[in-house]
Design a protein around this motif. Sequence first.
Motif, PDB file in Angstrom:
ATOM      1  N   PHE A 123       0.855  -1.183   0.000  1.00 47.05           N
ATOM      2  CA  PHE A 123       0.000   0.000   0.000  1.00 47.05           C
ATOM      3  C   PHE A 123       0.900   1.245   0.000  1.00 47.05           C
ATOM      4  O   PHE A 123       1.212   1.809   1.050  1.00 47.05           O
ATOM      5  N   LYS A 124       1.297   1.598  -1.202  1.00 45.62           N
ATOM      6  CA  LYS A 124       2.300   2.683  -1.340  1.00 45.62           C
ATOM      7  C   LYS A 124       1.794   4.029  -0.820  1.00 45.62           C
ATOM      8  O   LYS A 124       2.572   4.876  -0.406  1.00 45.62           O
ATOM      9  N   ASP A 125       0.467   4.233  -0.850  1.00 43.26           N
ATOM     10  CA  ASP A 125      -0.080   5.511  -0.391  1.00 43.26           C
ATOM     11  C   ASP A 125      -0.138   5.614   1.139  1.00 43.26           C
ATOM     12  O   ASP A 125      -0.544   6.642   1.677  1.00 43.26           O
ATOM     13  N   GLY A 126       0.214   4.558   1.824  1.00 43.02           N
ATOM     14  CA  GLY A 126       0.118   4.560   3.286  1.00 43.02           C
ATOM     15  C   GLY A 126       1.025   5.615   3.910  1.00 43.02           C
ATOM     16  O   GLY A 126       2.177   5.770   3.499  1.00 43.02           O
ATOM     17  N   LYS A 127       0.509   6.315   4.905  1.00 41.79           N
ATOM     18  CA  LYS A 127       1.316   7.328   5.592  1.00 41.79           C
ATOM     19  C   LYS A 127       2.181   6.666   6.672  1.00 41.79           C
ATOM     20  O   LYS A 127       3.322   7.011   6.872  1.00 41.79           O
ATOM     21  N   THR A 128       1.602   5.678   7.347  1.00 42.66           N
ATOM     22  CA  THR A 128       2.302   5.037   8.465  1.00 42.66           C
ATOM     23  C   THR A 128       2.739   3.613   8.129  1.00 42.66           C
ATOM     24  O   THR A 128       3.761   3.149   8.605  1.00 42.66           O
ATOM     25  N   ASP A 182       3.479   1.793  19.053  1.00 42.34           N
ATOM     26  CA  ASP A 182       3.012   1.840  20.438  1.00 42.34           C
ATOM     27  C   ASP A 182       2.471   3.203  20.848  1.00 42.34           C
ATOM     28  O   ASP A 182       1.915   3.361  21.922  1.00 42.34           O
ATOM     29  N   ASP A 183       2.612   4.197  19.972  1.00 47.20           N
ATOM     30  CA  ASP A 183       2.046   5.508  20.250  1.00 47.20           C
ATOM     31  C   ASP A 183       0.619   5.546  19.678  1.00 47.20           C
ATOM     32  O   ASP A 183       0.385   5.114  18.545  1.00 47.20           O
ATOM     33  N   ARG A 184      -0.311   6.048  20.481  1.00 48.12           N
ATOM     34  CA  ARG A 184      -1.733   5.998  20.090  1.00 48.12           C
ATOM     35  C   ARG A 184      -2.010   6.704  18.763  1.00 48.12           C
ATOM     36  O   ARG A 184      -2.746   6.208  17.921  1.00 48.12           O
ATOM     37  N   ARG A 185      -1.391   7.844  18.543  1.00 50.93           N
ATOM     38  CA  ARG A 185      -1.631   8.595  17.302  1.00 50.93           C
ATOM     39  C   ARG A 185      -1.108   7.818  16.084  1.00 50.93           C
ATOM     40  O   ARG A 185      -1.762   7.747  15.043  1.00 50.93           O
ATOM     41  N   ALA A 186       0.084   7.225  16.242  1.00 54.91           N
ATOM     42  CA  ALA A 186       0.654   6.445  15.133  1.00 54.91           C
ATOM     43  C   ALA A 186      -0.218   5.223  14.851  1.00 54.91           C
ATOM     44  O   ALA A 186      -0.456   4.858  13.696  1.00 54.91           O
ATOM     45  N   PHE A 187      -0.710   4.610  15.915  1.00 58.27           N
ATOM     46  CA  PHE A 187      -1.566   3.434  15.751  1.00 58.27           C
ATOM     47  C   PHE A 187      -2.849   3.815  15.003  1.00 58.27           C
ATOM     48  O   PHE A 187      -3.291   3.117  14.087  1.00 58.27           O
ATOM     49  N   CYS A 188      -3.421   4.953  15.371  1.00 57.65           N
ATOM     50  CA  CYS A 188      -4.651   5.389  14.695  1.00 57.65           C
ATOM     51  C   CYS A 188      -4.379   5.788  13.245  1.00 57.65           C
ATOM     52  O   CYS A 188      -5.219   5.572  12.371  1.00 57.65           O
ATOM     53  N   SER A 189      -3.209   6.343  12.992  1.00 63.22           N
ATOM     54  CA  SER A 189      -2.824   6.672  11.613  1.00 63.22           C
ATOM     55  C   SER A 189      -2.738   5.378  10.791  1.00 63.22           C
ATOM     56  O   SER A 189      -3.185   5.325   9.641  1.00 63.22           O
ATOM     57  N   MET A 190      -2.179   4.329  11.412  1.00 66.01           N
ATOM     58  CA  MET A 190      -2.137   3.031  10.734  1.00 66.01           C
ATOM     59  C   MET A 190      -3.549   2.534  10.426  1.00 66.01           C
ATOM     60  O   MET A 190      -3.812   1.998   9.342  1.00 66.01           O
ATOM     61  N   SER A 196      -8.138   2.575   4.224  1.00 66.86           N
ATOM     62  CA  SER A 196      -7.994   2.985   2.818  1.00 66.86           C
ATOM     63  C   SER A 196      -7.528   1.813   1.965  1.00 66.86           C
ATOM     64  O   SER A 196      -7.960   1.646   0.826  1.00 66.86           O
ATOM     65  N   CYS A 197      -6.646   1.006   2.518  1.00 64.27           N
ATOM     66  CA  CYS A 197      -6.122  -0.157   1.781  1.00 64.27           C
ATOM     67  C   CYS A 197      -7.247  -1.166   1.524  1.00 64.27           C
ATOM     68  O   CYS A 197      -7.446  -1.609   0.390  1.00 64.27           O
ATOM     69  N   VAL A 198      -8.012  -1.493   2.555  1.00 65.57           N
ATOM     70  CA  VAL A 198      -9.111  -2.462   2.384  1.00 65.57           C
ATOM     71  C   VAL A 198     -10.175  -1.883   1.455  1.00 65.57           C
ATOM     72  O   VAL A 198     -10.775  -2.591   0.647  1.00 65.57           O
ATOM     73  N   ASN A 199     -10.365  -0.572   1.522  1.00 58.11           N
ATOM     74  CA  ASN A 199     -11.423   0.100   0.765  1.00 58.11           C
ATOM     75  C   ASN A 199     -11.147   0.138  -0.744  1.00 58.11           C
ATOM     76  O   ASN A 199     -11.931   0.685  -1.503  1.00 58.11           O
ATOM     77  N   ARG A 200     -10.041  -0.509  -1.190  1.00 57.78           N
ATOM     78  CA  ARG A 200      -9.853  -0.639  -2.638  1.00 57.78           C
ATOM     79  C   ARG A 200     -10.897  -1.612  -3.188  1.00 57.78           C
ATOM     80  O   ARG A 200     -11.259  -1.559  -4.347  1.00 57.78           O
ATOM     81  N   VAL A 201     -11.361  -2.548  -2.306  1.00 59.83           N
ATOM     82  CA  VAL A 201     -12.613  -3.272  -2.564  1.00 59.83           C
ATOM     83  C   VAL A 201     -13.678  -2.380  -1.928  1.00 59.83           C
ATOM     84  O   VAL A 201     -13.475  -1.934  -0.807  1.00 59.83           O
ATOM     85  N   PRO A 202     -14.798  -2.078  -2.605  1.00 53.78           N
ATOM     86  CA  PRO A 202     -15.763  -1.163  -1.971  1.00 53.78           C
ATOM     87  C   PRO A 202     -16.208  -1.645  -0.591  1.00 53.78           C
ATOM     88  O   PRO A 202     -16.427  -2.843  -0.398  1.00 53.78           O
ATOM     89  N   VAL A 203     -16.312  -0.721   0.344  1.00 52.20           N
ATOM     90  CA  VAL A 203     -16.754  -1.060   1.706  1.00 52.20           C
ATOM     91  C   VAL A 203     -18.015  -0.254   2.028  1.00 52.20           C
ATOM     92  O   VAL A 203     -18.060   0.960   1.820  1.00 52.20           O
ATOM     93  N   LEU A 204     -19.020  -0.952   2.497  1.00 54.53           N
ATOM     94  CA  LEU A 204     -20.227  -0.311   3.016  1.00 54.53           C
ATOM     95  C   LEU A 204     -20.256  -0.619   4.512  1.00 54.53           C
ATOM     96  O   LEU A 204     -20.037  -1.766   4.903  1.00 54.53           O
ATOM     97  N   SER A 205     -20.476   0.386   5.345  1.00 46.38           N
ATOM     98  CA  SER A 205     -20.494   0.146   6.796  1.00 46.38           C
ATOM     99  C   SER A 205     -21.899   0.326   7.354  1.00 46.38           C
ATOM    100  O   SER A 205     -22.578   1.318   7.042  1.00 46.38           O
ATOM    101  N   ILE A 206     -22.321  -0.629   8.164  1.00 48.06           N
ATOM    102  CA  ILE A 206     -23.624  -0.540   8.837  1.00 48.06           C
ATOM    103  C   ILE A 206     -23.354  -0.766  10.327  1.00 48.06           C
ATOM    104  O   ILE A 206     -22.840  -1.823  10.712  1.00 48.06           O
ATOM    105  N   MET A 207     -23.652   0.226  11.141  1.00 42.74           N
ATOM    106  CA  MET A 207     -23.260   0.155  12.550  1.00 42.74           C
ATOM    107  C   MET A 207     -24.375  -0.347  13.460  1.00 42.74           C
ATOM    108  O   MET A 207     -25.514   0.131  13.377  1.00 42.74           O
ATOM    109  N   ASP A 208     -24.022  -1.299  14.303  1.00 40.54           N
ATOM    110  CA  ASP A 208     -24.927  -1.762  15.355  1.00 40.54           C
ATOM    111  C   ASP A 208     -24.786  -0.807  16.539  1.00 40.54           C
ATOM    112  O   ASP A 208     -23.871  -0.930  17.353  1.00 40.54           O
ATOM    113  N   GLY A 209     -25.723   0.140  16.604  1.00 37.31           N
ATOM    114  CA  GLY A 209     -25.711   1.096  17.715  1.00 37.31           C
ATOM    115  C   GLY A 209     -26.972   0.950  18.545  1.00 37.31           C
ATOM    116  O   GLY A 209     -27.454   1.924  19.120  1.00 37.31           O
ATOM    117  N   ILE A 210     -27.536  -0.240  18.565  1.00 36.08           N
ATOM    118  CA  ILE A 210     -28.765  -0.423  19.357  1.00 36.08           C
ATOM    119  C   ILE A 210     -28.380  -0.480  20.842  1.00 36.08           C
ATOM    120  O   ILE A 210     -28.733   0.402  21.610  1.00 36.08           O
TER     121      ILE A 210
END
Length: 385
Positions: A123-128, A182-190, A196-210
Amino acid sequence: MDNTVSIVKCASYDKAQYAVDAALELLGGIGRFVKKGDRVVIKPNLVSKKSPDEAATTHPQIVKAVIRAVERAGASVLIAESPGGPYNPAYLKSVYTGCGMVSAIEGTNAKLNYDTSFKEVSFKDGKTVKNIPLITPVLDADLIISLPKLKTHAMTSYTGAVKNMFGTIPGTHKAEMHFRLDDRRAFCSMLVDLYSCVNRVPVLSIMDGITGMEGDGPTAGKNRFIGVVMASQNAHALDMAACRIIDYTPDEVDTVKEAVERGLVCDSADKLNIVGEDINSLIIRDFIKPESHFNLLKLLSLPEGLNKRVVSALSSRPKMKYGECVGCGECMRCCPPKAITMINNKPVIDRDKCIKCFCCQELCPKKAVKIHRSLLNRLMLKILR
Ligand code: SF4
Ligand code: SF4
């Protein structure tokens, strides 16, 4: 950038089918995303073997409702997840069974994934991260439907649609990611790279917020009724909407903050295109944040690279409740830097090695790991909060 999020109120899991169908309808209907003959992978949040009523995992009624919607559109469904812990067929079977996935597929043609192969994806476009190991089913899918659960998280404060993709990294590779980042910000950047990498296959998200989880999520918190099902093609927009409901600002959640900075989502929940319920009528002001969310280093604007002892005194850390510990050793096995040793059948943490990822808390089956603050930490928080 599409900032559309659909929100539907839902009073109980008995009404999950209605809520899922309505949330999809508000986005244009299932036919907008699924074509006849598609191979659809459903990725629920099955963090570990937890019964559905513990509110740590995506409820089977939501999974069943989505399977039915997809099958009505003429596509096939495979349920896939790499839960916390090992990634092998025996462990997957116990997690699927414990989390109600076996009952979720009953009466449908959906299958549960037992293929534990994976591929290292560039994933060449990856920042982290530039290379990410991903489980095979998500690479072979025509569409991924991610089913996150609305919960807090001890390390990342909140876990939702973007973080749900962490379960597309196979087994122990997840621990390696924690160890490397091990740094929280770096982990979240990952996590944003990963999505973004997985989303090269289209991703639809449906959240269970019941029924979600507040407090020390993702597994040791308390159930909290929220009463919504939400959907979006943009996981970042969905997370921003969910954060608004549980009263986080975008700045407080590093995956959302990172997505805003990268231009993947608008910079305020007020700018989201919400269809369905009025989001402002759903905000829960007293939603309990995890203990680790209140970071003194941040509140005091102190640099993270401060003297180790000072950082330790000001940070929250895991602590074992030996009265509730059954000595299973799960925390020792999942600890990324191997900071836990079992002594006389009880886990002991090497404080110098601990990176405060809270995986031990996440995977403890007995909620025997709590988040501890020093007296100094508690006193200062009382003054600052
Ligand atoms: S995972 Fe929990 S119960 Fe098991 S040894 Fe660790 S603290 Fe004890
Ligand atoms: S002891 Fe717990 S919080 Fe510390 S590194 Fe190990 S798993 Fe992470």
